[in-house]
Design a protein around this motif. Structure first.
Motif, mmCIF file in Angstrom:
data_model
loop_
_atom_site.group_PDB
_atom_site.id
_atom_site.type_symbol
_atom_site.label_atom_id
_atom_site.label_comp_id
_atom_site.label_asym_id
_atom_site.label_seq_id
_atom_site.Cartn_x
_atom_site.Cartn_y
_atom_site.Cartn_z
ATOM 1 N N UNK A 68 -13.304 -67.080 -3.801
ATOM 2 C CA UNK A 68 -12.558 -66.260 -4.756
ATOM 3 C C UNK A 68 -11.775 -67.218 -5.642
ATOM 4 N N UNK A 69 -12.202 -67.361 -6.893
ATOM 5 C CA UNK A 69 -11.632 -68.381 -7.761
ATOM 6 C C UNK A 69 -10.196 -68.116 -8.162
ATOM 7 N N UNK A 70 -9.890 -66.880 -8.609
ATOM 8 C CA UNK A 70 -8.508 -66.574 -8.974
ATOM 9 C C UNK A 70 -7.600 -66.612 -7.756
ATOM 10 N N UNK A 71 -8.136 -66.248 -6.600
ATOM 11 C CA UNK A 71 -7.367 -66.359 -5.369
ATOM 12 C C UNK A 71 -7.043 -67.801 -5.034
ATOM 13 N N UNK A 72 -8.001 -68.700 -5.258
ATOM 14 C CA UNK A 72 -7.752 -70.129 -5.022
ATOM 15 C C UNK A 72 -6.674 -70.650 -5.957
ATOM 16 N N UNK A 73 -6.653 -70.157 -7.187
ATOM 17 C CA UNK A 73 -5.603 -70.584 -8.111
ATOM 18 C C UNK A 73 -4.228 -70.114 -7.617
ATOM 19 N N UNK A 74 -4.163 -68.870 -7.112
ATOM 20 C CA UNK A 74 -2.891 -68.351 -6.596
ATOM 21 C C UNK A 74 -2.459 -69.107 -5.343
ATOM 22 N N UNK A 75 -3.404 -69.344 -4.433
ATOM 23 C CA UNK A 75 -3.077 -70.077 -3.207
ATOM 24 C C UNK A 75 -2.625 -71.497 -3.545
ATOM 25 N N UNK A 76 -3.310 -72.138 -4.501
ATOM 26 C CA UNK A 76 -2.912 -73.478 -4.905
ATOM 27 C C UNK A 76 -1.522 -73.503 -5.518
ATOM 28 N N UNK A 77 -1.210 -72.522 -6.366
ATOM 29 C CA UNK A 77 0.122 -72.434 -6.982
ATOM 30 C C UNK A 77 1.199 -72.307 -5.919
ATOM 31 N N UNK A 78 0.954 -71.462 -4.926
ATOM 32 C CA UNK A 78 1.926 -71.253 -3.850
ATOM 33 C C UNK A 78 2.193 -72.555 -3.092
#
Length: 267
Positions: A68-78
């Motif tokens: 899940x690409x947008x999920x990876x961006x959110x997880x990375x931001x966190x």
């Protein structure tokens, strides 16, 4: 355990930080969470020996998926907000992947290589994945000859002249459950505006029509470039905003866009 609501360009997530102790996630649990919270996917961060966190994903129907690409961006931001660093390393089902902060509340993530062999999608039988011998018809409208790409999850992408009035909510499930796709499929519908800009809507398997799909945006650019219609760097306009895709010469696809923290939630 900490639980938060986040979104990446409108793609809605329930993010669970389970690095301090295991959290059981199954279809029954997700069904219960859906009664109180809106989300497209559940994301979990767990301990990892090789990355900053192990990254897992479940669709809203309770099925676990690999990417899940947008999920990876959110997880990375966190993770980057917690560490104060400009990068984070996610331990995913398709290997280690890096997320990078590009600006305040904007993150880029390496989605890994695009795979285009028919067995990688996978398809039930051999086909040319540049343009599948496949079509769908609903409300008197026919879409055909989609490109097929795996971005750690299966995608088909139809070129359409105009998304206005296209019954994506009808066509998407027809593709998702077609026997041609033994693992199901995400169905993208792409209107090309020029060689560096597309409009995209994606029916996600197990989640339905979402406001953004990061791996779907990546698959669309790969599919369009393979047909000779798009450059390798493109902007993708989705219902939730805009994403940027860069399909590198090493075959890795980078996804960039905004993230938003909506707040902590109680499960």
């Amino acid at each position: 355990m900490r639980a938060l609501k986040m979104n990446g360009t409108g793609n809605a997530f329930l993010l669970i930080d389970a690095r301090q102790g295991p959290v059981e996630v199954d279809a029954e649990t997700i069904t219960r969470w859906r009664q109180s919270h809106h989300f497209d996917q559940v994301l979990m961060l767990a301990p990892s020996q090789s990355g900053d966190a192990r990254y897992r994903i479940w669709n809203r129907d309770g099925g676990e998926v690999g990417a899940c690409g947008n999920g990876a961006r959110c997880a990375g931001w966190y993770l980057m907000r917690e560490s104060g660093k400009a990068t984070a390393l996610l331990d995913t089902a398709y290997g280690l992947t890096q997320a990078r902060r590009t600006a305040d509340n904007r993150v880029s993530v390496d989605l890994g290589p695009a795979r285009t062999d028919w067995r990688d999608i996978p398809l039930a039988r051999e086909m040319d994945t540049i343009a599948l011998d496949y079509s769908l018809t609903a409300s008197g409208l026919t879409v055909s000859r989609p490109g097929a790409v795996s971005m750690g999850n299966p995608h088909i992408v139809f070129d359409v002249p105009d998304l206005t009035g296209l019954p994506v909510e009808v066509l998407g499930p027809m593709a998702e459950y077609d026997p041609l796709f033994p693992d199901g499929v995400n169905a993208g519908f792409m209107q090309i505006r020029d060689r560096t800009h597309i409009r995209l809507r994606v029916w996600e398997r197990g989640a339905g029509l979402t406001r953004a799909c990061g791996t779907g945006a990546a698959a669309a650019i790969v599919a369009g470039h393979r047909k000779g219609r798009l450059d390798r760097q493109c902007h993708v306009s989705v219902d939730g905003g805009d994403l940027a895709i860069d399909w590198k010469e090493n075959n890795h696809v980078w996804l960039e866009g905004p993230v938003e923290l909506e707040g902590d939630v109680t499960l």
